[in-house]
Every structure is written in structure tokens, then in C-alpha cells.
Design a protein around this motif. Structure first.
Motif, PDB file in Angstrom:
ATOM      1  N   ARG A 155       0.837  -1.206   0.000  1.00 46.20           N
ATOM      2  CA  ARG A 155       0.000   0.000   0.000  1.00 46.20           C
ATOM      3  C   ARG A 155       0.870   1.254   0.000  1.00 46.20           C
ATOM      4  NH1 ARG A 155      -3.842   2.858  -1.952  1.00 46.20           N
ATOM      5  NH2 ARG A 155      -4.946   4.200  -0.488  1.00 46.20           N
ATOM      6  N   PHE A 156       1.934   1.238   0.812  1.00 45.40           N
ATOM      7  CA  PHE A 156       2.847   2.384   0.848  1.00 45.40           C
ATOM      8  C   PHE A 156       3.480   2.611  -0.520  1.00 45.40           C
ATOM      9  CE2 PHE A 156       7.271   3.778   1.025  1.00 45.40           C
ATOM     10  CZ  PHE A 156       7.099   5.062   1.531  1.00 45.40           C
ATOM     11  N   LEU A 157       3.996   1.536  -1.138  1.00 42.13           N
ATOM     12  CA  LEU A 157       4.646   1.660  -2.444  1.00 42.13           C
ATOM     13  C   LEU A 157       3.676   2.168  -3.502  1.00 42.13           C
ATOM     14  CD1 LEU A 157       6.793  -1.610  -2.449  1.00 42.13           C
ATOM     15  CD2 LEU A 157       7.624   0.729  -2.200  1.00 42.13           C
ATOM     16  N   GLU A 158       2.450   1.699  -3.426  1.00 44.20           N
ATOM     17  CA  GLU A 158       1.430   2.140  -4.376  1.00 44.20           C
ATOM     18  C   GLU A 158       1.135   3.623  -4.198  1.00 44.20           C
ATOM     19  OE1 GLU A 158      -2.797   0.332  -5.865  1.00 44.20           O
ATOM     20  OE2 GLU A 158      -2.554   0.572  -3.714  1.00 44.20           O
ATOM     21  N   LEU A 159       0.942   4.054  -2.947  1.00 46.28           N
ATOM     22  CA  LEU A 159       0.682   5.465  -2.653  1.00 46.28           C
ATOM     23  C   LEU A 159       1.877   6.331  -3.055  1.00 46.28           C
ATOM     24  CD1 LEU A 159      -0.943   5.157   0.883  1.00 46.28           C
ATOM     25  CD2 LEU A 159      -2.061   6.148  -1.122  1.00 46.28           C
ATOM     26  N   MET A 160       3.073   5.863  -2.717  1.00 47.33           N
ATOM     27  CA  MET A 160       4.281   6.631  -3.000  1.00 47.33           C
ATOM     28  C   MET A 160       4.481   6.828  -4.489  1.00 47.33           C
ATOM     29  SD  MET A 160       7.746   6.451  -3.900  1.00 47.33           S
ATOM     30  CE  MET A 160       8.021   4.679  -3.834  1.00 47.33           C
ATOM     31  N   GLU A 161       4.235   5.769  -5.272  1.00 42.84           N
ATOM     32  CA  GLU A 161       4.454   5.847  -6.715  1.00 42.84           C
ATOM     33  C   GLU A 161       3.566   6.886  -7.377  1.00 42.84           C
ATOM     34  OE1 GLU A 161       6.582   4.966  -9.997  1.00 42.84           O
ATOM     35  OE2 GLU A 161       6.914   4.056  -8.038  1.00 42.84           O
ATOM     36  N   GLU A 167       3.645  14.666  -2.307  1.00 49.19           N
ATOM     37  CA  GLU A 167       3.673  14.260  -0.906  1.00 49.19           C
ATOM     38  C   GLU A 167       5.026  13.631  -0.591  1.00 49.19           C
ATOM     39  OE1 GLU A 167       1.430  15.079   1.091  1.00 49.19           O
ATOM     40  OE2 GLU A 167      -0.326  15.475  -0.154  1.00 49.19           O
ATOM     41  N   THR A 168       5.901  14.419   0.050  1.00 50.58           N
ATOM     42  CA  THR A 168       7.253  13.935   0.332  1.00 50.58           C
ATOM     43  C   THR A 168       7.485  13.663   1.819  1.00 50.58           C
ATOM     44  OG1 THR A 168       8.072  16.215   0.513  1.00 50.58           O
ATOM     45  CG2 THR A 168       8.206  15.160  -1.657  1.00 50.58           C
ATOM     46  N   HIS A 169       6.451  13.838   2.632  1.00 53.81           N
ATOM     47  CA  HIS A 169       6.585  13.609   4.070  1.00 53.81           C
ATOM     48  C   HIS A 169       5.965  12.279   4.471  1.00 53.81           C
ATOM     49  CE1 HIS A 169       8.148  17.615   4.728  1.00 53.81           C
ATOM     50  NE2 HIS A 169       7.148  18.122   4.033  1.00 53.81           N
ATOM     51  N   ILE A 187       8.007  -1.195   9.952  1.00 51.63           N
ATOM     52  CA  ILE A 187       7.576  -2.198   8.973  1.00 51.63           C
ATOM     53  C   ILE A 187       8.439  -2.136   7.725  1.00 51.63           C
ATOM     54  CG2 ILE A 187       5.689  -2.883   7.427  1.00 51.63           C
ATOM     55  CD1 ILE A 187       3.765  -1.862   9.664  1.00 51.63           C
ATOM     56  N   LEU A 188       8.660  -0.919   7.212  1.00 48.62           N
ATOM     57  CA  LEU A 188       9.447  -0.755   5.996  1.00 48.62           C
ATOM     58  C   LEU A 188      10.904  -1.180   6.203  1.00 48.62           C
ATOM     59  CD1 LEU A 188       8.046   2.657   4.692  1.00 48.62           C
ATOM     60  CD2 LEU A 188       7.575   0.373   3.777  1.00 48.62           C
ATOM     61  N   LYS A 189      11.450  -0.877   7.369  1.00 46.45           N
ATOM     62  CA  LYS A 189      12.826  -1.291   7.675  1.00 46.45           C
ATOM     63  C   LYS A 189      12.934  -2.812   7.725  1.00 46.45           C
ATOM     64  CE  LYS A 189      16.147   0.626   9.192  1.00 46.45           C
ATOM     65  NZ  LYS A 189      17.469   0.936   8.576  1.00 46.45           N
ATOM     66  N   ALA A 190      11.910  -3.450   8.305  1.00 43.66           N
ATOM     67  CA  ALA A 190      11.924  -4.912   8.429  1.00 43.66           C
ATOM     68  C   ALA A 190      11.771  -5.591   7.073  1.00 43.66           C
ATOM     69  CB  ALA A 190      10.814  -5.357   9.383  1.00 43.66           C
ATOM     70  N   LYS A 191      10.906  -5.021   6.215  1.00 39.27           N
ATOM     71  CA  LYS A 191      10.596  -5.662   4.932  1.00 39.27           C
ATOM     72  C   LYS A 191      11.526  -5.234   3.803  1.00 39.27           C
ATOM     73  CE  LYS A 191       6.807  -7.898   6.240  1.00 39.27           C
ATOM     74  NZ  LYS A 191       6.672  -9.371   6.151  1.00 39.27           N
ATOM     75  N   LYS A 197      11.072   7.798   4.372  1.00 40.38           N
ATOM     76  CA  LYS A 197      11.764   8.951   3.796  1.00 40.38           C
ATOM     77  C   LYS A 197      12.829   8.507   2.806  1.00 40.38           C
ATOM     78  CE  LYS A 197      12.533  13.370   3.491  1.00 40.38           C
ATOM     79  NZ  LYS A 197      11.508  14.245   2.885  1.00 40.38           N
ATOM     80  N   GLN A 198      13.572   7.459   3.148  1.00 40.84           N
ATOM     81  CA  GLN A 198      14.620   6.965   2.255  1.00 40.84           C
ATOM     82  C   GLN A 198      14.049   6.425   0.949  1.00 40.84           C
ATOM     83  OE1 GLN A 198      16.339   4.238   5.111  1.00 40.84           O
ATOM     84  NE2 GLN A 198      18.126   5.534   5.431  1.00 40.84           N
ATOM     85  N   ILE A 199      12.908   5.746   1.030  1.00 48.57           N
ATOM     86  CA  ILE A 199      12.276   5.208  -0.178  1.00 48.57           C
ATOM     87  C   ILE A 199      11.751   6.339  -1.054  1.00 48.57           C
ATOM     88  CG2 ILE A 199      10.362   3.789  -1.052  1.00 48.57           C
ATOM     89  CD1 ILE A 199      10.673   2.104   1.529  1.00 48.57           C
ATOM     90  N   ILE A 200      11.155   7.355  -0.423  1.00 41.16           N
ATOM     91  CA  ILE A 200      10.664   8.516  -1.169  1.00 41.16           C
ATOM     92  C   ILE A 200      11.838   9.219  -1.855  1.00 41.16           C
ATOM     93  CG2 ILE A 200       9.571  10.791  -0.972  1.00 41.16           C
ATOM     94  CD1 ILE A 200       8.034   9.573   1.488  1.00 41.16           C
ATOM     95  N   GLN A 201      12.946   9.360  -1.143  1.00 44.65           N
ATOM     96  CA  GLN A 201      14.126  10.012  -1.718  1.00 44.65           C
ATOM     97  C   GLN A 201      14.695   9.199  -2.876  1.00 44.65           C
ATOM     98  OE1 GLN A 201      16.692  10.624   1.693  1.00 44.65           O
ATOM     99  NE2 GLN A 201      15.907  12.693   2.021  1.00 44.65           N
ATOM    100  N   GLN A 202      14.685   7.868  -2.761  1.00 44.31           N
ATOM    101  CA  GLN A 202      15.113   7.017  -3.871  1.00 44.31           C
ATOM    102  C   GLN A 202      14.302   7.326  -5.120  1.00 44.31           C
ATOM    103  OE1 GLN A 202      14.890   2.802  -3.129  1.00 44.31           O
ATOM    104  NE2 GLN A 202      17.012   2.681  -2.501  1.00 44.31           N
ATOM    105  N   ARG A 203      12.998   7.448  -4.918  1.00 40.20           N
ATOM    106  CA  ARG A 203      12.103   7.713  -6.058  1.00 40.20           C
ATOM    107  C   ARG A 203      12.362   9.096  -6.631  1.00 40.20           C
ATOM    108  NH1 ARG A 203      10.462   7.696 -10.187  1.00 40.20           N
ATOM    109  NH2 ARG A 203       8.430   7.077 -11.027  1.00 40.20           N
ATOM    110  N   GLN A 204      12.631  10.076  -5.770  1.00 36.61           N
ATOM    111  CA  GLN A 204      12.956  11.421  -6.236  1.00 36.61           C
ATOM    112  C   GLN A 204      14.246  11.408  -7.053  1.00 36.61           C
ATOM    113  OE1 GLN A 204      12.872  13.278  -2.258  1.00 36.61           O
ATOM    114  NE2 GLN A 204      11.409  14.758  -3.095  1.00 36.61           N
TER     115      GLN A 204
END
Length: 252
Positions: A155-161, A167-169, A187-191, A197-204
Motif C-alpha cells: 500500500r505504501f509503495l502504491e501510494l508513493m508511486e 507528498e514527500t513527508h 515495517i518498511l525497515k523490516a521488509k 523517507k529513504q524510499i521517497i528520496q530514492q524515487r525522487q
């Protein structure tokens, strides 16, 4: 598209080792390690990461390294599935006859097209997509059921994409999913091994590189499109994460 146009988007390496130069740090890599006639270990290199050390050994294998463009040009659902494949686990072990046969056939066809003097970019993309879809299927067959936290990751990845440009926060995504920012990051660190924030920055970073190469908008327009309040803050961000300024990245 002629070979000169796509040669920097995909590479195949048979003599793969720790000194092998990738297309870019932002590229994605799959190393198929052939252990025996009955086992293939598939190692994954996600965006902005490196292969784990156990991928480098004396076994025969083949590296398929490609830029994110090759999956971004298709639908979002497919791109999310590929991202999940690369981030959910560092490797996948294939042992069943069906898995081995289908993957080996896919690799053979991809190699034949890649080394063909009249190779087609569309054909390469299509064969690579087939191979990735096979790996996604094999990975999913390994899960008896999808747990709640895995669903939250998807769900996070879908929303982020679909929302990372505005939405960068992390708070936005945590609120949409219905959990706290702290829990989302746990959850994100475990999976995936990264915070929101790091995943959003990767996408940016990926989007910034894509737009800078295309040169269809100015650096100022791109900075504001990616949510930065000034060109200087965008330049610092790119310099920190990529090692060069926007103007240096665009330079031939």
C-alpha cells in the motif's frame, strides 16, 4: 530504437565479479548463479544498492543489469511488483524442474536477442519483462499467505508511486495507511531495509535523473516539481545522493 540508443539501458555479463561495473548505482541487477543442474540462486540488486557479498563466488552465472527506465515505461502495477521483487528479499532459490526450465529458456532467449546485430529494444524489454514476471510468480508461490505488514508495504509503495511528487513527508503515507510514522518505518525497515523517507528520496533521485537526461524542463521547474523549495536545496540533495550537481549530471 537502434542499439546506440539502448546500449546504456541494459547489459549482460557472464564473467561477473565484485569488480564488475554496473550501468549506474541506480540500475537494477539480477545475478543468476548456477549451482548445479537442479538449483539456481537468483541474487537481486535493488535501486541505489549493491549486491550482497555472497553473490560473488566461483560458481558459473550470468548478470542482467538494467536501468529503471525499462520497467517505468510500462504500467504502475508491474513496476510495483518488480520493486517488491527486488526489495522483499536479497535472493530467491529455484529448484523445481518447471522453474529451472522456464528461467533458463528466458535467459537464453534474452542473450540471443541482446547479442543479435539487429537486436530490438522492444524485444529486449518484452523478454526481460517475461523473465521478471516469472520470478515474481515464483517468489509469490513461496508465500503461503500475505501478512498484514506486507500488505501495508504494498500500500505504501502504491501510494508513493502515485503521490511522491506532491507528498514527500512520511506523515501523509502513515495517515493514509492508518498507522503511526514510527510503526510505518519499523515495517518498511523490516521488509525493505529502508525508512519511508529513504524510499521517497530514492524515487525522487530516479525521477530527477530521468528528467535531467530528457532535458524537457528547466532545473528550476524540476526542483519545484519534486517538492523542493529552491534550486539550491535540490542541488544539495542531488549532490549528496548522486555526487554531482544537476548541471553536471546534464552535461554530456
Amino acid at each position: 530504437m537502434n542499439k546506440e540508443s539502448w546500449k546504456n539501458k541494459i547489459q549482460i555479463v557472464t564473467a561477473f565479479n565484485s569488480k564488475t561495473t554496473m550501468l549506474s548505482r541506480n540500475s537494477m541487477g539480477i545475478y543468476f548463479e548456477f549451482h548445479s543442474l537442479n538449483k539456481i540462486i537468483v541474487h537481486f540488486k535493488p535501486l541505489n544498492e549493491v549486491f550482497r557479498s555472497n553473490a560473488f563466488n566461483d560458481n558459473d552465472g550470468i548478470l542482467i543489469n538494467f536501468e529503471r527506465d525499462l520497467i517505468d515505461e510500462d504500467d504502475i502495477e508491474y513496476a510495483l511488483d518488480v520493486m517488491s521483487l527486488f526489495n522483499s528479499q536479497p535472493q530467491l532459490t529455484l529448484t523445481t524442474p518447471t522453474q529451472l526450465k522456464q528461467v533458463q529458456q528466458g535467459i537464453t532467449i534474452l542473450k540471443e536477442e541482446f547479442y543479435n546485430e539487429e537486436a530490438s529494444y522492444i524485444m529486449l524489454k518484452t523478454i526481460l519483462k517475461l523473465l521478471l514476471l516469472l520470478l515474481i510468480r515464483f517468489k509469490n508461490e513461496g508465500f503461503l499467505k500475505q501478512d498484514l505488514n506486507q500488505k501495508r508495504v504494498f500500500r505504501f509503495l502504491e501510494l508513493m508511486e502515485t503521490n511522491f511528487l506532491k507528498e514527500t513527508h512520511s506523515e501523509y503515507y502513515a495517515t493514509e495507511i492508518g498507522i503511526s510514522v514510527k510503526r510505518l518505518n519499523q515495517i518498511l525497515k523490516a521488509k525493505l531495509g529502508l525508512t519511508a523517507k529513504q524510499i521517497i528520496q530514492q524515487r525522487q533521485i530516479t525521477e530527477a535523473k530521468r528528467q535531467l537526461v530528457r532535458a524537457e524542463i528547466t532545473t528550476k521547474e524540476l526542483a519545484f516539481q519534486l517538492g523542493f523549495d529552491s534550486i539550491s536545496s535540490f542541488s544539495r540533495f542531488l549532490k549528496k545522493n548522486v555526487g554531482v550537481s544537476p548541471s553536471q549530471f546534464k552535461a554530456p
